[in-house]
Motif scaffolding. Structure first.
Motif, PDB file in Angstrom:
ATOM      1  N   VAL A  85       0.857  -1.192   0.000  1.00 21.43           N
ATOM      2  CA  VAL A  85       0.000   0.000   0.000  1.00 21.43           C
ATOM      3  C   VAL A  85       0.889   1.237   0.000  1.00 21.43           C
ATOM      4  CG1 VAL A  85      -1.609   1.352   1.378  1.00 21.43           C
ATOM      5  CG2 VAL A  85      -1.976  -1.105   1.086  1.00 21.43           C
ATOM      6  N   ALA A  86       0.753   2.038  -1.030  1.00 22.11           N
ATOM      7  CA  ALA A  86       1.682   3.151  -1.236  1.00 22.11           C
ATOM      8  C   ALA A  86       1.227   3.955  -2.444  1.00 22.11           C
ATOM      9  CB  ALA A  86       3.104   2.627  -1.478  1.00 22.11           C
ATOM     10  N   VAL A  87       1.929   5.061  -2.661  1.00 15.25           N
ATOM     11  CA  VAL A  87       1.795   5.805  -3.914  1.00 15.25           C
ATOM     12  C   VAL A  87       3.033   5.496  -4.753  1.00 15.25           C
ATOM     13  CG1 VAL A  87       1.560   8.062  -5.001  1.00 15.25           C
ATOM     14  CG2 VAL A  87       0.463   7.617  -2.795  1.00 15.25           C
ATOM     15  N   TYR A  88       2.812   5.237  -6.018  1.00 16.41           N
ATOM     16  CA  TYR A  88       3.893   4.877  -6.932  1.00 16.41           C
ATOM     17  C   TYR A  88       4.082   5.978  -7.969  1.00 16.41           C
ATOM     18  CZ  TYR A  88       3.640   0.345  -4.736  1.00 16.41           C
ATOM     19  OH  TYR A  88       3.665  -0.673  -3.803  1.00 16.41           O
ATOM     20  N   TYR A  89       5.346   6.333  -8.213  1.00  7.03           N
ATOM     21  CA  TYR A  89       5.680   7.398  -9.154  1.00  7.03           C
ATOM     22  C   TYR A  89       6.641   6.877 -10.219  1.00  7.03           C
ATOM     23  CZ  TYR A  89       3.943  10.708  -5.636  1.00  7.03           C
ATOM     24  OH  TYR A  89       3.161  11.390  -4.736  1.00  7.03           O
ATOM     25  N   CYS A  90       6.440   7.350 -11.446  1.00 11.15           N
ATOM     26  CA  CYS A  90       7.456   7.134 -12.477  1.00 11.15           C
ATOM     27  C   CYS A  90       8.248   8.430 -12.640  1.00 11.15           C
ATOM     28  CB  CYS A  90       6.822   6.695 -13.798  1.00 11.15           C
ATOM     29  SG  CYS A  90       5.607   7.832 -14.531  1.00 11.15           S
ATOM     30  N   GLN A  91       9.451   8.296 -13.173  1.00 13.36           N
ATOM     31  CA  GLN A  91      10.332   9.455 -13.406  1.00 13.36           C
ATOM     32  C   GLN A  91      11.141   9.206 -14.671  1.00 13.36           C
ATOM     33  OE1 GLN A  91      13.973   9.560 -11.212  1.00 13.36           O
ATOM     34  NE2 GLN A  91      14.706  11.014 -12.729  1.00 13.36           N
ATOM     35  N   GLN A  92      11.203  10.202 -15.521  1.00 11.64           N
ATOM     36  CA  GLN A  92      12.078  10.086 -16.697  1.00 11.64           C
ATOM     37  C   GLN A  92      13.398  10.798 -16.414  1.00 11.64           C
ATOM     38  OE1 GLN A  92      13.307  12.553 -18.861  1.00 11.64           O
ATOM     39  NE2 GLN A  92      12.249  14.270 -17.879  1.00 11.64           N
ATOM     40  N   TYR A  93      14.477  10.206 -16.904  1.00 16.75           N
ATOM     41  CA  TYR A  93      15.785  10.851 -16.779  1.00 16.75           C
ATOM     42  C   TYR A  93      16.455  10.938 -18.161  1.00 16.75           C
ATOM     43  CZ  TYR A  93      16.886   5.871 -15.897  1.00 16.75           C
ATOM     44  OH  TYR A  93      16.960   4.497 -15.943  1.00 16.75           O
ATOM     45  N   TYR A  94      15.634  10.919 -19.199  1.00 19.11           N
ATOM     46  CA  TYR A  94      16.127  11.092 -20.571  1.00 19.11           C
ATOM     47  C   TYR A  94      16.543  12.535 -20.799  1.00 19.11           C
ATOM     48  CZ  TYR A  94      15.939  10.941 -25.708  1.00 19.11           C
ATOM     49  OH  TYR A  94      16.238  11.016 -27.038  1.00 19.11           O
ATOM     50  N   SER A  95      15.698  13.432 -20.345  1.00 19.57           N
ATOM     51  CA  SER A  95      15.955  14.863 -20.511  1.00 19.57           C
ATOM     52  C   SER A  95      16.835  15.380 -19.388  1.00 19.57           C
ATOM     53  CB  SER A  95      14.629  15.615 -20.501  1.00 19.57           C
ATOM     54  OG  SER A  95      14.820  16.996 -20.337  1.00 19.57           O
ATOM     55  N   THR A  96      17.566  16.444 -19.673  1.00 24.72           N
ATOM     56  CA  THR A  96      18.346  17.127 -18.625  1.00 24.72           C
ATOM     57  C   THR A  96      17.441  17.553 -17.483  1.00 24.72           C
ATOM     58  OG1 THR A  96      19.926  17.965 -20.250  1.00 24.72           O
ATOM     59  CG2 THR A  96      19.804  19.133 -18.154  1.00 24.72           C
ATOM     60  N   PHE A  97      16.210  17.913 -17.826  1.00 20.63           N
ATOM     61  CA  PHE A  97      15.236  18.371 -16.834  1.00 20.63           C
ATOM     62  C   PHE A  97      14.355  17.189 -16.436  1.00 20.63           C
ATOM     63  CE2 PHE A  97      17.073  22.216 -17.759  1.00 20.63           C
ATOM     64  CZ  PHE A  97      16.924  22.582 -19.085  1.00 20.63           C
ATOM     65  N   LEU A  98      14.585  16.737 -15.223  1.00 25.64           N
ATOM     66  CA  LEU A  98      13.948  15.515 -14.745  1.00 25.64           C
ATOM     67  C   LEU A  98      12.501  15.776 -14.373  1.00 25.64           C
ATOM     68  CD1 LEU A  98      16.898  14.496 -12.423  1.00 25.64           C
ATOM     69  CD2 LEU A  98      16.542  13.858 -14.818  1.00 25.64           C
ATOM     70  N   THR A  99      11.633  14.837 -14.672  1.00 25.69           N
ATOM     71  CA  THR A  99      10.217  15.004 -14.348  1.00 25.69           C
ATOM     72  C   THR A  99       9.617  13.705 -13.826  1.00 25.69           C
ATOM     73  OG1 THR A  99       9.713  14.657 -16.704  1.00 25.69           O
ATOM     74  CG2 THR A  99       9.710  16.924 -15.905  1.00 25.69           C
ATOM     75  N   PHE A 100       8.640  13.883 -12.934  1.00 22.58           N
ATOM     76  CA  PHE A 100       7.930  12.772 -12.315  1.00 22.58           C
ATOM     77  C   PHE A 100       6.488  12.736 -12.810  1.00 22.58           C
ATOM     78  CE2 PHE A 100      10.825  11.387  -8.953  1.00 22.58           C
ATOM     79  CZ  PHE A 100      11.670  12.480  -8.815  1.00 22.58           C
ATOM     80  N   GLY A 101       5.893  11.558 -12.727  1.00 22.78           N
ATOM     81  CA  GLY A 101       4.475  11.443 -12.955  1.00 22.78           C
ATOM     82  C   GLY A 101       3.698  11.925 -11.741  1.00 22.78           C
ATOM     83  N   GLY A 102       2.388  11.977 -11.876  1.00 23.24           N
ATOM     84  CA  GLY A 102       1.536  12.503 -10.825  1.00 23.24           C
ATOM     85  C   GLY A 102       1.254  11.530  -9.688  1.00 23.24           C
ATOM     86  N   GLY A 103       1.666  10.283  -9.860  1.00 25.21           N
ATOM     87  CA  GLY A 103       1.487   9.301  -8.799  1.00 25.21           C
ATOM     88  C   GLY A 103       0.226   8.464  -8.968  1.00 25.21           C
ATOM     89  N   THR A 104       0.301   7.223  -8.513  1.00 25.38           N
ATOM     90  CA  THR A 104      -0.843   6.314  -8.475  1.00 25.38           C
ATOM     91  C   THR A 104      -0.907   5.700  -7.090  1.00 25.38           C
ATOM     92  OG1 THR A 104      -0.739   5.765 -10.827  1.00 25.38           O
ATOM     93  CG2 THR A 104      -1.827   4.182  -9.372  1.00 25.38           C
ATOM     94  N   LYS A 105      -2.035   5.867  -6.446  1.00 26.18           N
ATOM     95  CA  LYS A 105      -2.226   5.343  -5.094  1.00 26.18           C
ATOM     96  C   LYS A 105      -2.790   3.931  -5.171  1.00 26.18           C
ATOM     97  CE  LYS A 105      -4.272   6.641  -0.646  1.00 26.18           C
ATOM     98  NZ  LYS A 105      -5.091   7.664   0.051  1.00 26.18           N
ATOM     99  N   VAL A 106      -2.125   3.008  -4.506  1.00 26.91           N
ATOM    100  CA  VAL A 106      -2.564   1.612  -4.495  1.00 26.91           C
ATOM    101  C   VAL A 106      -3.076   1.270  -3.098  1.00 26.91           C
ATOM    102  CG1 VAL A 106      -1.847  -0.791  -4.732  1.00 26.91           C
ATOM    103  CG2 VAL A 106      -0.980   0.939  -6.324  1.00 26.91           C
ATOM    104  N   GLU A 107      -4.297   0.772  -3.049  1.00 23.73           N
ATOM    105  CA  GLU A 107      -4.937   0.408  -1.794  1.00 23.73           C
ATOM    106  C   GLU A 107      -5.432  -1.025  -1.856  1.00 23.73           C
ATOM    107  OE1 GLU A 107      -6.956   4.551  -0.386  1.00 23.73           O
ATOM    108  OE2 GLU A 107      -7.781   3.674  -2.215  1.00 23.73           O
ATOM    109  N   ILE A 108      -5.801  -1.535  -0.691  1.00 18.88           N
ATOM    110  CA  ILE A 108      -6.344  -2.884  -0.605  1.00 18.88           C
ATOM    111  C   ILE A 108      -7.857  -2.825  -0.754  1.00 18.88           C
ATOM    112  CG2 ILE A 108      -6.553  -4.972   0.804  1.00 18.88           C
ATOM    113  CD1 ILE A 108      -3.691  -4.365  -0.012  1.00 18.88           C
ATOM    114  N   LYS A 109      -8.401  -3.717  -1.584  1.00 19.80           N
ATOM    115  CA  LYS A 109      -9.854  -3.773  -1.751  1.00 19.80           C
ATOM    116  C   LYS A 109     -10.448  -4.613  -0.643  1.00 19.80           C
ATOM    117  CE  LYS A 109     -11.436  -4.524  -5.909  1.00 19.80           C
ATOM    118  NZ  LYS A 109     -11.808  -5.271  -7.147  1.00 19.80           N
TER     119      LYS A 109
END
Lengths: 113, 121
Positions: free
Chosen positions: A89-113
């Motif tokens: 259970v957490a928030v998961y983020y992706c990040q690109q490091y292709y560009s000099t200017f690093l950027t993250f995704g907005g996050g996805t929250k994973v919970e238990i059903k």
């Protein structure tokens, strides 16, 4: 800037079931000279800093359980948790490091059903 | 074992300058290829990369914040300092420092615990 878009914003999965998180980049993060995708995934549990899970889109960081896997190429990527555990259970983020200017995704929250 | 820890004020007033220090151990910023980055996270929101500094003193800044940021290092003290000018309430966030490496390996890990900075009069 390369914009990283994650989907869904949140998802609820039963224990032991598969969780799938998507990440899309506004331009390719595949570097043709080495055929590597410049993409990382992080896990952030409540009240904790992010933790590196995966880099090069599919290489697990040392100590990360095998139930976590990354796939995809170019602009479309996926983080899969093959059998969800309570401690995932957490928030998961992706990040690109292709560009000099690093950027993250907005996050996805994973919970238990 | 690599560890990092952020320190600095918890409260700053609008228009003031924020100075944060990242103290680290387990690696040296004089080692070729090593870097330290700063990333922030407003409450309940996503991560935003701010700046990077490498062993060779080269610096990288987020384009949207470049005019307000300065990153420096003190190799002898194993510290990296980030200053951000003209603080605004929208800059309220947890500020993290993290270990990184030279391109192409510019992912972050491990991270410090973070320090919450509130901007309010």
């Amino acid at each position: 800037d390369i914009v990283m878009t994650q989907s869904p914003d949140s998802l609820a999965v039963s224990l032991g079931e598969r969780a799938t998180i998507n990440c899309k980049s506004s331009q390719s993060v595949l570097y043709s000279s080495n055929n590597k995708n410049y993409l990382a995934w992080y896990q952030q549990k409540p009240g904790q800093p992010p933790k590196l899970l995966i880099y090069w889109a599919s290489t697990r960081e040392s100590g990360v359980p095998a139930r976590f896997s990354g796939s995809g190429s170019g602009t479309d990527f996926t983080l899969t948790i093959s059998s969800l555990q309570a401690e995932d259970v957490a928030v998961y983020y992706c990040q690109q490091y292709y560009s000099t200017f690093l950027t993250f995704g907005g996050g996805t929250k994973v919970e238990i059903k | 074992q690599i560890t990092l820890k952020e320190s600095g004020p918890t409260l700053v007033k609008p228009t003031q300058t924020l100075t944060l220090t990242c103290s680290f151990s387990g690696f040296s910023l004089s080692t070729t290829g090593v870097g330290v980055g700063w990333i922030r996270q407003p409450p309940g929101k996503a991560l935003e990369w701010l700046a990077l500094i490498y062993w060779d003193d080269s610096e990288r800044y987020s384009p949207s914040l470049k005019s307000r940021l300065t990153i420096t290092k003190d190799t002898s003290k194993n510290q990296v300092v980030l200053t951000m000018t003209n603080m605004d309430p929208v800059d309220t966030a947890t500020y993290y420092c993290a270990h990184t490496a030279l391109s192409p390996s510019r992912w972050f890990g491990p991270w410090g615990q973070g320090t919450l900075v509130t901007v309010s009069s």
